[in-house]
Design a protein around this motif. Structure first.
Motif, PDB file in Angstrom:
ATOM      1  N   LEU A 155       8.300  12.311   8.821  1.00 11.67           N
ATOM      2  CA  LEU A 155       9.059  11.593   8.063  1.00 11.67           C
ATOM      3  C   LEU A 155       8.444  11.248   6.306  1.00 11.67           C
ATOM      4  O   LEU A 155       8.108  12.184   5.988  1.00 11.67           O
ATOM      5  CB  LEU A 155       8.886  10.125   8.801  1.00 11.67           C
ATOM      6  N   ALA A 156       8.609   9.979   6.157  1.00  9.37           N
ATOM      7  CA  ALA A 156       8.163   9.770   4.659  1.00  9.37           C
ATOM      8  C   ALA A 156       6.878   9.617   4.345  1.00  9.37           C
ATOM      9  O   ALA A 156       6.016   9.626   5.370  1.00  9.37           O
ATOM     10  CB  ALA A 156       8.841   8.270   4.382  1.00  9.37           C
ATOM     11  N   GLY A 157       6.347   9.580   3.343  1.00  7.21           N
ATOM     12  CA  GLY A 157       4.795   9.644   2.934  1.00  7.21           C
ATOM     13  C   GLY A 157       4.727   9.006   1.524  1.00  7.21           C
ATOM     14  O   GLY A 157       5.527   9.454   0.812  1.00  7.21           O
ATOM     15  N   LYS A 158       3.732   8.363   1.591  1.00  2.14           N
ATOM     16  CA  LYS A 158       3.238   7.575   0.314  1.00  2.14           C
ATOM     17  C   LYS A 158       1.692   7.943   0.075  1.00  2.14           C
ATOM     18  O   LYS A 158       0.952   7.104   0.093  1.00  2.14           O
ATOM     19  CB  LYS A 158       3.278   6.261   0.333  1.00  2.14           C
ATOM     20  N   ASN A 159       1.686   9.413  -0.126  1.00  4.06           N
ATOM     21  CA  ASN A 159       0.253   9.802  -0.117  1.00  4.06           C
ATOM     22  C   ASN A 159      -0.607   9.312  -1.249  1.00  4.06           C
ATOM     23  O   ASN A 159      -0.079   9.581  -2.399  1.00  4.06           O
ATOM     24  CB  ASN A 159       0.135  11.381   0.083  1.00  4.06           C
ATOM     25  N   MET A 160      -1.782   8.823  -0.991  1.00  2.00           N
ATOM     26  CA  MET A 160      -2.732   8.287  -1.995  1.00  2.00           C
ATOM     27  C   MET A 160      -3.556   9.176  -2.517  1.00  2.00           C
ATOM     28  O   MET A 160      -4.464   9.917  -1.856  1.00  2.00           O
ATOM     29  CB  MET A 160      -3.411   7.192  -1.618  1.00  2.00           C
ATOM     30  N   PRO A 162       2.937   7.069 -10.156  1.00  2.00           N
ATOM     31  CA  PRO A 162       2.345   5.637 -10.502  1.00  2.00           C
ATOM     32  C   PRO A 162       0.752   5.745 -10.325  1.00  2.00           C
ATOM     33  O   PRO A 162       0.179   6.217  -9.748  1.00  2.00           O
ATOM     34  CB  PRO A 162       2.871   4.890  -9.413  1.00  2.00           C
ATOM     35  N   VAL A 163      -0.084   4.957 -11.305  1.00  2.00           N
ATOM     36  CA  VAL A 163      -1.321   5.025 -11.346  1.00  2.00           C
ATOM     37  C   VAL A 163      -1.715   3.384 -11.426  1.00  2.00           C
ATOM     38  O   VAL A 163      -1.540   2.654 -11.987  1.00  2.00           O
ATOM     39  CB  VAL A 163      -1.864   5.647 -12.601  1.00  2.00           C
ATOM     40  N   ALA A 164      -2.959   3.098 -10.230  1.00  2.00           N
ATOM     41  CA  ALA A 164      -3.443   1.947 -10.286  1.00  2.00           C
ATOM     42  C   ALA A 164      -4.751   1.926 -10.442  1.00  2.00           C
ATOM     43  O   ALA A 164      -5.477   2.962 -10.056  1.00  2.00           O
ATOM     44  CB  ALA A 164      -3.075   1.381  -8.912  1.00  2.00           C
ATOM     45  N   HIS A 165      -5.208   0.821 -10.963  1.00  2.00           N
ATOM     46  CA  HIS A 165      -6.724   0.735 -11.325  1.00  2.00           C
ATOM     47  C   HIS A 165      -7.323  -0.275 -10.336  1.00  2.00           C
ATOM     48  O   HIS A 165      -6.755  -1.084  -9.960  1.00  2.00           O
ATOM     49  CB  HIS A 165      -6.854   0.143 -12.615  1.00  2.00           C
ATOM     50  N   TYR A 166      -8.549   0.265  -9.896  1.00  2.00           N
ATOM     51  CA  TYR A 166      -9.258  -0.564  -9.011  1.00  2.00           C
ATOM     52  C   TYR A 166     -10.725  -0.863  -9.441  1.00  2.00           C
ATOM     53  O   TYR A 166     -11.359  -0.114 -10.310  1.00  2.00           O
ATOM     54  CB  TYR A 166      -9.279   0.020  -7.464  1.00  2.00           C
ATOM     55  N   SER A 167     -11.282  -1.866  -9.144  1.00  2.00           N
ATOM     56  CA  SER A 167     -12.579  -2.212  -9.644  1.00  2.00           C
ATOM     57  C   SER A 167     -13.762  -2.122  -8.435  1.00  2.00           C
ATOM     58  O   SER A 167     -14.921  -2.215  -8.692  1.00  2.00           O
ATOM     59  CB  SER A 167     -12.422  -3.764 -10.172  1.00  2.00           C
ATOM     60  N   ASP A 168     -13.169  -2.242  -7.105  1.00  2.00           N
ATOM     61  CA  ASP A 168     -13.995  -2.506  -6.009  1.00  2.00           C
ATOM     62  C   ASP A 168     -13.285  -1.618  -4.892  1.00  2.00           C
ATOM     63  O   ASP A 168     -12.100  -1.815  -4.843  1.00  2.00           O
ATOM     64  CB  ASP A 168     -14.143  -3.668  -5.594  1.00  2.00           C
ATOM     65  N   MET A 169     -14.166  -0.710  -4.066  1.00  2.00           N
ATOM     66  CA  MET A 169     -13.649   0.011  -3.209  1.00  2.00           C
ATOM     67  C   MET A 169     -12.790  -0.994  -2.097  1.00  2.00           C
ATOM     68  O   MET A 169     -11.956  -0.656  -1.453  1.00  2.00           O
ATOM     69  CB  MET A 169     -14.753   0.684  -2.452  1.00  2.00           C
ATOM     70  N   ALA A 170     -12.874  -2.282  -2.081  1.00  2.72           N
ATOM     71  CA  ALA A 170     -12.420  -3.284  -1.226  1.00  2.72           C
ATOM     72  C   ALA A 170     -10.776  -3.084  -1.542  1.00  2.72           C
ATOM     73  O   ALA A 170     -10.012  -3.360  -0.824  1.00  2.72           O
ATOM     74  CB  ALA A 170     -12.981  -4.450  -1.340  1.00  2.72           C
ATOM     75  N   ASP A 171     -10.564  -3.044  -2.850  1.00  5.99           N
ATOM     76  CA  ASP A 171      -8.962  -2.679  -3.531  1.00  5.99           C
ATOM     77  C   ASP A 171      -8.437  -1.626  -2.824  1.00  5.99           C
ATOM     78  O   ASP A 171      -7.173  -1.723  -2.279  1.00  5.99           O
ATOM     79  CB  ASP A 171      -8.999  -2.643  -4.883  1.00  5.99           C
ATOM     80  N   VAL A 172      -9.075  -0.491  -2.575  1.00  3.67           N
ATOM     81  CA  VAL A 172      -8.444   0.672  -2.069  1.00  3.67           C
ATOM     82  C   VAL A 172      -8.409   0.357  -0.628  1.00  3.67           C
ATOM     83  O   VAL A 172      -7.396   0.628  -0.082  1.00  3.67           O
ATOM     84  CB  VAL A 172      -9.354   1.587  -2.440  1.00  3.67           C
ATOM     85  N   HIS A 173      -9.361  -0.105   0.208  1.00  5.88           N
ATOM     86  CA  HIS A 173      -9.360  -0.446   1.408  1.00  5.88           C
ATOM     87  C   HIS A 173      -8.116  -1.427   1.812  1.00  5.88           C
ATOM     88  O   HIS A 173      -7.311  -1.085   2.901  1.00  5.88           O
ATOM     89  CB  HIS A 173     -10.592  -0.927   2.134  1.00  5.88           C
ATOM     90  N   ALA A 174      -7.842  -2.229   1.038  1.00  6.33           N
ATOM     91  CA  ALA A 174      -7.070  -3.260   1.011  1.00  6.33           C
ATOM     92  C   ALA A 174      -5.599  -2.491   1.229  1.00  6.33           C
ATOM     93  O   ALA A 174      -4.522  -2.760   1.915  1.00  6.33           O
ATOM     94  CB  ALA A 174      -7.032  -4.461   0.248  1.00  6.33           C
ATOM     95  N   ALA A 175      -5.460  -1.664   0.045  1.00  3.70           N
ATOM     96  CA  ALA A 175      -4.199  -0.837  -0.119  1.00  3.70           C
ATOM     97  C   ALA A 175      -3.707   0.067   0.912  1.00  3.70           C
ATOM     98  O   ALA A 175      -2.777   0.232   1.485  1.00  3.70           O
ATOM     99  CB  ALA A 175      -4.249  -0.071  -1.442  1.00  3.70           C
ATOM    100  N   SER A 183      -0.466  -0.363   3.741  1.00  2.00           N
ATOM    101  CA  SER A 183       0.368   0.702   3.567  1.00  2.00           C
ATOM    102  C   SER A 183       1.024   1.096   4.878  1.00  2.00           C
ATOM    103  O   SER A 183       0.592   1.033   5.878  1.00  2.00           O
ATOM    104  CB  SER A 183      -0.456   2.007   2.810  1.00  2.00           C
ATOM    105  N   TRP A 184       2.194   1.543   4.904  1.00  2.00           N
ATOM    106  CA  TRP A 184       2.804   2.122   6.047  1.00  2.00           C
ATOM    107  C   TRP A 184       2.747   3.674   5.969  1.00  2.00           C
ATOM    108  O   TRP A 184       2.969   4.127   7.068  1.00  2.00           O
ATOM    109  CB  TRP A 184       4.338   1.922   5.843  1.00  2.00           C
ATOM    110  N   ARG A 213       0.742   9.687  11.092  1.00  2.00           N
ATOM    111  CA  ARG A 213       0.392   8.394  11.759  1.00  2.00           C
ATOM    112  C   ARG A 213       1.460   7.225  11.257  1.00  2.00           C
ATOM    113  O   ARG A 213       2.156   7.627  10.472  1.00  2.00           O
ATOM    114  CB  ARG A 213      -1.004   7.755  11.967  1.00  2.00           C
ATOM    115  N   ARG A 214       1.495   5.967  11.948  1.00  2.00           N
ATOM    116  CA  ARG A 214       2.257   5.092  11.328  1.00  2.00           C
ATOM    117  C   ARG A 214       3.803   5.495  10.973  1.00  2.00           C
ATOM    118  O   ARG A 214       4.152   6.177  11.920  1.00  2.00           O
ATOM    119  CB  ARG A 214       1.753   4.610   9.786  1.00  2.00           C
ATOM    120  N   SER A 215       4.293   5.163   9.856  1.00  2.08           N
ATOM    121  CA  SER A 215       5.724   5.568   9.766  1.00  2.08           C
ATOM    122  C   SER A 215       5.796   6.951   9.145  1.00  2.08           C
ATOM    123  O   SER A 215       7.093   7.171   8.582  1.00  2.08           O
ATOM    124  CB  SER A 215       6.328   4.600   9.019  1.00  2.08           C
ATOM    125  N   SER A 216       5.023   7.805   9.186  1.00  2.00           N
ATOM    126  CA  SER A 216       5.175   9.118   8.374  1.00  2.00           C
ATOM    127  C   SER A 216       4.920  10.206   9.451  1.00  2.00           C
ATOM    128  O   SER A 216       5.625  11.297   9.062  1.00  2.00           O
ATOM    129  CB  SER A 216       3.717   9.496   7.550  1.00  2.00           C
TER     130      SER A 216
END
Length: 347
Positions: free
Chosen positions: A92-97, A230-243, A247-248, A295-298
Motif C-alpha cells: 500500500l502507501a508509504g511515507k518512508n523516512m 520535504p526536509v524537516a530539522h530535528y534537534s534531538d532524537m526524541a523528535d525522530v522517535h515521536a515522528a 506515522s502511519w 506494517r501499519r497502513s503500508s
C-alpha cells in the motif's frame, strides 16, 4: 511476485489492468494467451471502482493481491461476502523516512536521498518521502541537496539523460502544488526556488525541495507520490522517535550515519515499525527472493516468491498409520495416481 506464483500453484487469476500504463499489458495478455489454456489468466480493464466490486461480490475470490491505496483496498475487502475467508497480499502507501544523523557523510547521504526521492519522479511506494536532518548539519545538507537536484534533467522518457519526466496522472500536478503551498503558508521554505523548484511546464514538474517542514504541514504526513522532497530539522532524537511513533507508514526507513552505536537505537525502534531498514542507502525494492514486507497502513502480508507460493496454496496433509501394512501400501502408491500428490516436476 504474485501472478506467476499463483499460476505455479494451480490457480486461475483475474488481473485488473492499471488505469495508467495499462496498454503494456496487452503484450502480456497476448503472451499468456499463447502459453496457457483459455480462462487461466483473465484481464479486466476499466475503472477499478466499477469493475472490481462485482468480482469481489461473487465470493469466488480466495486470494486478493493488491497494490494501491488503503481506502480502496479496505472498500474491496468489504465487498466480499465472506471476508474472513479471504487471504490478502497488499503493498500500500508509504511515507518512508530518511534520517540523517549528525555524523553522516553528507555527500553520500545526498546522493542516496536524490535517488530515493526523485527516481521515477518519486512515484514508487519505496521512495523516500520525508527527510529528517539534524539541525547542526541541516543547512549544509539542504545546500548540497539543492545543487544535486539542479543537475537532474527534465524531459520526455525517451530523451537521453532525462531523469525527471511528465507526471502521468492529470490531477497530480495540482495536488503537489497544494501540498507545497500549504507548507509555505505555514512557515516552510522552497529551498530551490531560484533553481525553479516546483515549477510546472504542463505535466512536467521541477522537483521541489521544501525545507523546514513540521508535523503541522500536510506534506509531513501525506504521501506526495511525486517530485516533492520535504526536509524537516530535528534537534534531538526524541523528535525522530515521536515522528516515527505518530506515522502511519510501515514500509521502510533509511538511516545515514557512520556510527553503529548511534544507529542501533533507531534500528531497535524501527524493527517493529517497518519491513526494511536501509543503512546509508536509499529505500528500494530487493529481488523477489527477499521478503518485501511492511506494517501499519503500508502492507498486509509479505511479498516474495517463497511467501507468495505459500499464500497461493492450501496446506493439506494426507496421513495414514505407517504401522498398518495395508494402509502404508496405499499411502506409498497414492502419488502414482493422485494429481494432488504427484511430484511438481513432470516427467
Amino acid at each position: 511476485a504474485m501472478l506467476i506464483p499463483a499460476l505455479l500453484m494451480g490457480n486461475t487469476c483475474v488481473l485488473k489492468l492499471p488505469a495508467t500504463g495499462g496498454l503494456v499489458h496487452i503484450l502480456t495478455a497476448a503472451a499468456f494467451a499463447k502459453a496457457l489454456p483459455r480462462g487461466v489468466v483473465n484481464f479486466v480493464s476499466g475503472s477499478g471502482r466499477k469493475t472490481m466490486p462485482p468480482i469481489m461480490q461473487t465470493g469466488l475470490v480466495d486470494v486478493f493481491g493488491f497494490i494501491g491505496g488503503t481506502s480502496a483496498m479496505d472498500a474491496l475487502i468489504r465487498e466480499h461476502p465472506e471476508p474472513h475467508r479471504l487471504k490478502v497480499f497488499a503493498q500500500l502507501a508509504g511515507k518512508n523516512m530518511g534520517i540523517v544523523l549528525p555524523d553522516a557523510d553528507l555527500d553520500a547521504a545526498v546522493k542516496q536521498v536524490v535517488l530515493g526521492a526523485t527516481s521515477y519522479n518519486g512515484q514508487r511506494c519505496t521512495a523516500i518521502k520525508l527527510v529528517m536532518v539534524h539541525e547542526s548539519i541541516a543547512d549544509e545538507f539542504v545546500a548540497k541537496l539543492v545543487a544535486a537536484v539542479a543537475k537532474l534533467k527534465g524531459g520526455l522518457p525517451w530523451e537521453e539523460g532525462v531523469a525527471i519526466t511528465p507526471l502521468p496522472e492529470p490531477n497530480k500536478p495540482a495536488y503537489l502544488e497544494d501540498l507545497v503551498g500549504d507548507a509555505l503558508t505555514k512557515g516552510a521554505a522552497l529551498a530551490n526556488a531560484k533553481e525553479g523548484g516546483g515549477e510546472l511546464r504542463g505535466a512536467l514538474m521541477t522537483p521541489a525541495i521544501v525545507d523546514r517542514v513540521t508535523p503541522a504541514m500536510r506534506v509531513f504526513t501525506e504521501e506526495q507520490f511525486g517530485p516533492v522532497v520535504p526536509v524537516a530539522h530535528y534537534s534531538d532524537m526524541a523528535d525522530v522517535h515521536a515522528a516515527l511513533k505518530e506515522s502511519w507508514n510501515g514500509q521502510q526507513a533509511a538511516i545515514f550515519t557512520r556510527d553503529a552505536e548511534a544507529a542501533a537505537p533507531l534500528i531497535d525502534a524501527l524493527s517493529s515499525q517497518v519491513g526494511r531498514i536501509n543503512i546509508n542507502m536509499q529505500c528500494g525494492r530487493s529481488p523477489d527472493s527477499v521478503p518485501f514486507s511492511g506494517r501499519r497502513s503500508s502492507a498486509m502480508g509479505t511479498m516474495s516468491v517463497a511467501e507468495a507460493i505459500r499464500g497461493f496454496s492450501i496446506e493439506t496433509a494426507v496421513v495414514y498409520p505407517a504401522s498398518d501394512k495395508a494402509s502404508a501400501a496405499v499411502g506409498e502408491k497414492l502419488s502414482d495416481h493422485s494429481k494432488f500428490l504427484a511430484p511438481v516436476a513432470s516427467k
